[in-house]
Write an enzyme that holds these catalytic residues in place. Structure first.
Site, PDB file in Angstrom:
ATOM      1  N   HIS A  17      -3.306  18.394  -7.996  1.00  0.00           N
ATOM      2  CA  HIS A  17      -4.212  17.314  -7.563  1.00  0.00           C
ATOM      3  C   HIS A  17      -3.451  16.038  -7.212  1.00  0.00           C
ATOM      4  CE1 HIS A  17      -7.399  19.856  -9.225  1.00  0.00           C
ATOM      5  NE2 HIS A  17      -6.674  19.940 -10.314  1.00  0.00           N
TER       6      HIS A  17
ATOM      7  N   LYS B  41      11.329  -0.739   8.702  1.00  0.00           N
ATOM      8  CA  LYS B  41      10.714   0.587   8.686  1.00  0.00           C
ATOM      9  C   LYS B  41      11.700   1.699   9.044  1.00  0.00           C
ATOM     10  CE  LYS B  41       6.949   1.488   8.205  1.00  0.00           C
ATOM     11  NZ  LYS B  41       5.863   1.414   9.205  1.00  0.00           N
TER      12      LYS B  41
ATOM     13  N   GLU C 174       5.819  14.030  10.652  1.00  0.00           N
ATOM     14  CA  GLU C 174       4.466  13.686  11.091  1.00  0.00           C
ATOM     15  C   GLU C 174       4.078  14.459  12.347  1.00  0.00           C
ATOM     16  OE1 GLU C 174       4.379   9.137   9.276  1.00  0.00           O
ATOM     17  OE2 GLU C 174       4.616   9.433  11.436  1.00  0.00           O
TER      18      GLU C 174
END
Length: 459
Positions: free
Chosen positions: A156, A283, A290
């Site tokens: 989970h 970044k 992705e």
């Protein structure tokens, strides 16, 4: 240009109809397979006396010259032709004359395209299997290097129990192992030759279909000519397998994305497999992971498209089946690119072992082992579960891990605790005492890694 099927027609095809009907823009991918199939077909025709040996040799020489010119760029496959089959045959006739007109004897475009697509798909199955094998080798290398690298296991998305990075990677090894086996099954099932099925009812020519199948490395000919030209089960199976592979890659990518986040910092992605921001200089984005995740829907779409196309088609061949190609070609290329790029990203990734180990420690992943400690000293499991629950609440309040508590603090919650609790709930102990097959303990993982090596060596 005049169509190869134009004898029946007195009017030329409307240009828009021609363009809508044509498949050359995408089925030119089948050129190599079309030439290969034609070579086998013409050799067989000569062997049964339908054409002469001289005509066979003329045709083979013509096919060789066309293939050489296409591969060198001297001859371009253009929209002047309706499909790749017309391109090959028309150019053959231009080059060798009347002998070229005999190439199509005993053959229909229906069984011709069925053969070409099957050959192309078989080649793609093999290429995908090879890419997966290399990915499995990369995963196995990480397993061997990180057999004792402790990290939290999750359920989970909550920290659950301590495992090792090798154990986590081993789960993906199993997924991709099943993918390789699935592709092997598909290849075996699809490896029968439809050439010789004709349009749907075979032919009156004395074709030797066993010879054609052998020349093209098939197990044998398909046994029903209607099914031979209308079967696309093998392609649906392959697209289903590709969808499953892509799902596995997407799950793995999701974890890499999470592990790469500032909150986790489990991994450092190599600069070659990440990008920056046009506005935020700090970044470092996991773009490959992705994109792999994002392209999964594209592959699912190809499978859904073909299933939808095939669901209402009566026997035998119908033009609808031309729609089996574009999205299938895209899916095949997409998955292979995703495997190769993900493999490269994984192989160059740095794993932050200390951060992983600390995360396991701070996440109370040894709580189950603490409960087992009490059970082994006579405390009923349900009572032990409650005691450790209280202990975790205390740790959260004090911002400590269980093994950072003093013995006095532990005894205040349960007098059963003794000094040996610290060894019992150390991360190393929690992992390595799990020795059942498939568990993360060092001994169990050594066995698993050996089995993984044996599998790769068997391929």
């Amino acid at each position: 240009m005049a169509q190869l099927w134009g004898g029946r027609f007195t009017k030329s095809t409307d240009q828009m109809v021609y363009d809508f009907n044509a498949s050359i823009s995408f089925d030119k991918k089948l050129f190599a397979q079309d030439v290969r199939g034609s070579r086998a077909h013409v050799k067989m025709l000569a062997s049964v006396g339908v054409i002469t040996d001289e005509e066979r040799d003329q045709i083979l020489d013509g096919l060789d010259s066309i293939e050489a010119d296409v591969n060198s760029g001297a001859l371009e496959i253009t929209s002047e032709y309706e499909d790749v089959h017309s391109f090959v045959e028309a150019n053959l006739i231009d080059r060798i004359g009347d002998a070229g007109k005999k190439l199509h004897t005993g053959r229909s475009r229906n069984d011709q395209v069925a053969l070409d697509m099957r050959l192309y798909t078989r080649d793609q199955v093999d290429a995908t299997s090879q890419a997966l094998k290399h990915l499995l080798e990369t995963i196995l290398g990480i397993m061997e290097e990180h057999i004792d690298t402790i990290m939290p296991g999750f359920t989970h998305l909550q920290k659950a129990q301590p495992i090792t990075l090798a154990h986590h990677m081993g789960a993906y090894f199993e997924m991709f192992r099943r993918d390789v086996l699935r592709l092997s099954d598909i290849r075996e099932r699809m490896n029968y030759c439809p050439l010789g099925s004709g349009a749907l009812a075979g032919t009156t020519y004395p074709l030797n279909r066993d010879m054609t199948a052998e020349l093209l490395d098939f197990n044998g000919p398909t046994l029903n000519s209607m099914d031979g030209v209308s079967d696309r089960d093998y392609l649906i199976e392959f697209l289903s397998a590709l969808a499953t592979i892509q799902m596995h890659l997407s799950r793995f990518s999701e974890e890499v994305i999470i592990w790469n986040s500032n909150e986790y910092r489990f991994v450092e992605i190599d600069d070659a497999y990440s990008t920056g921001s046009s506005i935020m200089p700090q970044k470092k984005n996991p773009d490959i992971a992705e994109l792999v995740r994002g392209k999964t829907g594209r592959v699912y779409g190809a499978l859904t498209s073909l299933l939808t196309t095939m669901k209402g088609i009566p026997l035998a061949y119908n033009k609808d089946m031309q729609e089996d190609k574009e999205m299938a070609f895209d899916a095949m290329e997409t998955v292979q690119n995703c495997i190769v790029l993900f493999d490269g990203m994984l192989a160059t990734m740095t794993f932050n072992k200390e951060v992983m180990a600390e995360s396991a420690k701070k996440g109370f992943t040894n709580a189950t082992d603490a409960a087992d400690y009490l059970v082994n000293r006579g405390v009923p499991f349900r009572d032990a579960h409650g005691i450790i629950g209280q202990l975790v609440l205390y740790c959260i309040d004090k911002d400590k891990s269980i093994d950072e508590l003093s013995l006095e603090e532990l005894k205040a919650i349960s007098p059963v605790f003794e000094e040996d609790i610290y060894d019992s709930i150390s991360m190393e102990t929690c992992v390595n005492k799990r020795l059942t097959t498939g568990a993360p303990g060092h001994e169990a993982m050594t066995f698993e890694i050996k089995a993984c090596k044996e599998f790769l060596n068997s391929l």
